[in-house]
Scaffold this motif. Structure first.
Motif, PDB file in Angstrom:
ATOM      1  N   SER A 178       0.824  -1.202   0.000  1.00 10.07           N
ATOM      2  CA  SER A 178       0.000   0.000   0.000  1.00 10.07           C
ATOM      3  C   SER A 178       0.865   1.261   0.000  1.00 10.07           C
ATOM      4  N   GLY A 179       0.341   2.321  -0.575  1.00 10.09           N
ATOM      5  CA  GLY A 179       1.109   3.567  -0.656  1.00 10.09           C
ATOM      6  C   GLY A 179       0.594   4.642   0.282  1.00 10.09           C
ATOM      7  N   MET A 180      -0.030   4.218   1.386  1.00  8.28           N
ATOM      8  CA  MET A 180      -0.695   5.181   2.265  1.00  8.28           C
ATOM      9  C   MET A 180       0.278   6.118   2.977  1.00  8.28           C
ATOM     10  N   LEU A 181       1.507   5.681   3.254  1.00  6.14           N
ATOM     11  CA  LEU A 181       2.371   6.544   4.065  1.00  6.14           C
ATOM     12  C   LEU A 181       2.844   7.774   3.283  1.00  6.14           C
ATOM     13  N   PHE A 182       3.341   7.555   2.064  1.00 10.39           N
ATOM     14  CA  PHE A 182       3.814   8.739   1.333  1.00 10.39           C
ATOM     15  C   PHE A 182       2.650   9.639   0.955  1.00 10.39           C
ATOM     16  N   GLY A 217      -1.899  -1.473  -2.702  1.00  8.96           N
ATOM     17  CA  GLY A 217      -2.792  -2.276  -1.869  1.00  8.96           C
ATOM     18  C   GLY A 217      -3.558  -1.439  -0.862  1.00  8.96           C
ATOM     19  N   ASN A 218      -4.382  -2.129  -0.085  1.00 11.88           N
ATOM     20  CA  ASN A 218      -5.182  -1.472   0.944  1.00 11.88           C
ATOM     21  C   ASN A 218      -4.457  -1.560   2.282  1.00 11.88           C
ATOM     22  N   CYS A 219      -4.378  -0.429   2.962  1.00 16.07           N
ATOM     23  CA  CYS A 219      -3.690  -0.382   4.249  1.00 16.07           C
ATOM     24  C   CYS A 219      -4.496  -1.141   5.303  1.00 16.07           C
ATOM     25  N   THR A 220      -3.825  -1.993   6.066  1.00 15.87           N
ATOM     26  CA  THR A 220      -4.501  -2.667   7.182  1.00 15.87           C
ATOM     27  C   THR A 220      -3.803  -2.353   8.510  1.00 15.87           C
ATOM     28  N   ASN A 221      -3.090  -1.241   8.543  1.00 20.66           N
ATOM     29  CA  ASN A 221      -2.487  -0.736   9.782  1.00 20.66           C
ATOM     30  C   ASN A 221      -1.446  -1.653  10.427  1.00 20.66           C
ATOM     31  N   HIS A 222      -0.604  -2.256   9.605  1.00 22.36           N
ATOM     32  CA  HIS A 222       0.521  -3.022  10.160  1.00 22.36           C
ATOM     33  C   HIS A 222       1.556  -2.075  10.778  1.00 22.36           C
ATOM     34  N   ALA A 223       1.692  -0.902  10.162  1.00 24.96           N
ATOM     35  CA  ALA A 223       2.691   0.102  10.575  1.00 24.96           C
ATOM     36  C   ALA A 223       4.119  -0.319  10.257  1.00 24.96           C
ATOM     37  N   GLU A 224       4.258  -1.260   9.334  1.00 26.28           N
ATOM     38  CA  GLU A 224       5.602  -1.644   8.897  1.00 26.28           C
ATOM     39  C   GLU A 224       6.276  -0.467   8.167  1.00 26.28           C
TER      40      GLU A 224
ATOM     41  N   LYS B  89      -2.764  -9.602  -4.235  1.00 23.83           N
ATOM     42  CA  LYS B  89      -2.246  -9.276  -5.562  1.00 23.83           C
ATOM     43  C   LYS B  89      -1.244  -8.127  -5.505  1.00 23.83           C
ATOM     44  N   SER B  90      -1.528  -7.140  -4.673  1.00 21.77           N
ATOM     45  CA  SER B  90      -0.724  -5.919  -4.715  1.00 21.77           C
ATOM     46  C   SER B  90       0.593  -6.012  -3.953  1.00 21.77           C
ATOM     47  N   ARG B  91       0.690  -6.942  -3.025  1.00 26.49           N
ATOM     48  CA  ARG B  91       1.906  -6.988  -2.208  1.00 26.49           C
ATOM     49  C   ARG B  91       3.082  -7.555  -3.000  1.00 26.49           C
ATOM     50  N   GLY B  92       4.275  -7.170  -2.579  1.00 27.83           N
ATOM     51  CA  GLY B  92       5.477  -7.644  -3.239  1.00 27.83           C
ATOM     52  C   GLY B  92       5.820  -9.055  -2.810  1.00 27.83           C
ATOM     53  N   LYS B  93       6.230  -9.865  -3.782  1.00 26.48           N
ATOM     54  CA  LYS B  93       6.606 -11.232  -3.434  1.00 26.48           C
ATOM     55  C   LYS B  93       8.124 -11.344  -3.430  1.00 26.48           C
ATOM     56  N   TYR B  94       8.670 -11.369  -2.229  1.00 24.97           N
ATOM     57  CA  TYR B  94      10.123 -11.400  -2.073  1.00 24.97           C
ATOM     58  C   TYR B  94      10.636 -12.832  -1.977  1.00 24.97           C
TER      59      TYR B  94
END
Ligand code: SF4
Ligand code: FES
Lengths: 258, 224
Positions: A178-182, A217-224, B89-94
């Protein structure tokens, strides 16, 4: 930590292009000074490869001083190597030991298609920014800077958000891509300042919709993302964006448009 | 643009996650009420049966409430499922395992799985208790369902109790991420108070998990 030159074992992702298969390839690089940056270490390897007539490793870089956000790569499973508040170009080889094995992969996310080897196309970030990551309200001549009063804590918070360099580590490290942070950093920064107010609702709507349509992707608040961000951007800015977007979705009116 | 903005909200990443958040918090609230009612089991069989009878005698109102609850549940689950499918689908596969150990937690990573376990649990739970064996009892001259007996009988089985305890630990794990996460989604993370929201979420998870699990063990001992 060592002060003598090191020999390192590298496993680097090699891939000719987006359409071909890639794989991790083993390399050995000698004569790595602990004072070198991570990118200089790859330069040394590339010189060795070129001398042998092999194809050098493609990787993105520009400023090499931690401000441009180009040096995207995943080092030992972590974006930018996972050192706190550090971009790849600011990682120094003294953090490693002689004989270490380092695995280097490109940033991976659906929104960042691979170009070659470690280089990926991060233009999706620019596309989101182009939808409203700026102020375009026509204000005439510049007025006296002191005429617009902004409380110090607000200015500080906006500045924290403005520190984003668009490196994409947040996307690359997000378990959802997900691109929510930037995006949150930009929406939040401009929503905090009076100059950003007039366009705030439309900005939130347009940027979020663009983000969603580009394969993020959709943010699910992992905060990674917050843990990985080389500029220490807080997910509080994502929260502010969530508020801004909610408000905009239900109150935005064509007539209020500037 | 007004209507299209609202329309888009319900299809957007943020809009849908806010719906997951709101429905999740409502379900959290429901659990508290449910637990409070269940604690009457420990008071006496009559107290519990009278309470259940009160709810049953709401008649059509009860159906409305149940339908609302079902709607909230289905919305929560359906949207979360959809968001997760898109994320696959959108996540990166490392090639390499990726994790800094500073962001994601075990709870946050297992949300879809703990959610699935809770769905299975809920179905079985309704079958074995709500739609379980129907006994009758007379309290103060009123004939009513003896839900107390159904409950104690159900928990006399060690397997049923163990499964129940497991499911409640799962619920605790799920809410330990979900509670604070919902606040973040709604944008209620601003300044220092979020630390307390996180704490409250943990306390909530522990109390609710331990409450339900403890109660099932109590029933087991009672019936065994
Ligand atoms: S928020 Fe942080 S990690 Fe994301 S693009 Fe900006 S600087 Fe990079
Ligand atoms: S090369 Fe510019 S930030 Fe690393």
């Amino acid at each position: 930590m060592s002060s003598e030159n090191m020999t390192l074992n590298l496993k680097i992702w090699r891939q000719k292009g987006a359409q071909t298969e890639g794989k991790l390839v083993d390399y050995r690089v000698d004569g790595v000074s602990p004072d070198m940056s991570f990118l200089e270490m790859i330069d040394v390897l590339n010189e060795q490869l070129v001398r042998k007539g092999e194809d050098p490793i493609a990787f993105d870089h520009d400023c090499r001083e931690g401000i441009c956000g180009m040096c995207s790569m995943n080092i030992d499973g972590k974006a930018h190597g996972g050192f706190k508040n550090t971009t790849t170009c600011q990682v120094h080889m003294r953090l490693y030991n002689n004989g270490d094995t380092i695995v280097i992969e490109p940033f991976r996310a659906q929104a960042f298609p691979l170009v070659k080897d470690l280089a990926v196309d991060r233009s999706a970030i620019d596309k989101v920014m182009m939808k409203g990551g700026y102020i375009s309200a026509n204000t005439g001549n510049a007025q006296d800077g002191n005429a617009i009063l902004i409380p110090k804590p607000i200015a500080d918070e906006a500045m924290d958000a403005a520190a984003c360099i668009g490196c994409g580590a947040c996307v690359a490290s997000c378990p959802n891509g997900s691109g929510m942070l930037f995006m949150g950093a930009k929406i939040s920064q401009l929503a905090l300042l009076p100059q950003g107010q007039p366009e705030a609702p439309l900005r939130a709507l347009k940027m979020v919709h663009e983000h969603d349509s580009l394969g993020f992707g959709n943010c699910t608040n992992h905060a990674e993302c917050e843990a990985t961000c080389p500029k220490g951007i807080s997910i509080e800015h994502i929260a502010r964006m969530n508020r801004e977007y909610l408000k905009a979705a239900f109150t935005y009116h064509e007539k209020t448009r500037t | 643009m007004v209507t299209s903005a609202v329309n888009h909200y319900f299809r957007s990443s943020i809009g849908r996650k806010q719906l997951v958040a709101v429905t999740g918090l409502l379900l959290c609230g429901f659990l508290v009420g449910h637990l409070a009612g269940n604690l009457l089991l420990m008071v006496s069989s009559n107290a519990f049966n009278l309470y259940a009878h009160k709810l049953f005698s709401l008649g059509p109102m009860l159906y409305v409430i149940e339908a609302g609850l079902a709607g909230i549940f289905i919305l929560h689950l359906g949207l979360a499922f959809k968001l997760n499918m898109e994320n696959m689908k959108s996540r990166g596969k490392y090639e390499q395992k990726t994790k800094t150990g500073r962001g994601t937690t075990f709870a946050s990573q297992t949300m879809p799985y703990t959610g699935l376990i809770l769905l299975i649990f809920l179905v079985l739970h309704l079958i074995s208790l709500k739609f379980g064996t129907h006994y009758e009892v007379t309290v103060d001259g009123v004939v009513m369902r003896d839900l107390y007996r159904t409950t104690i009988e159900y928990f006399s089985s060690p397997i049923a109790t163990a499964w129940y305890v497991f499911a409640m630990l799962t619920a605790a794990l799920h809410t330990s991420h979900g509670f604070a996460s919902a606040f973040q989604s709604m944008g209620w993370n601003h300044g220092k108070y979020f630390k307390n929201v996180k704490r409250l979420g943990l306390i909530y998870a522990i109390l609710v998990g331990a409450g339900f699990a403890g109660l099932s063990i109590w029933c087991h001992l009672k019936g065994g």
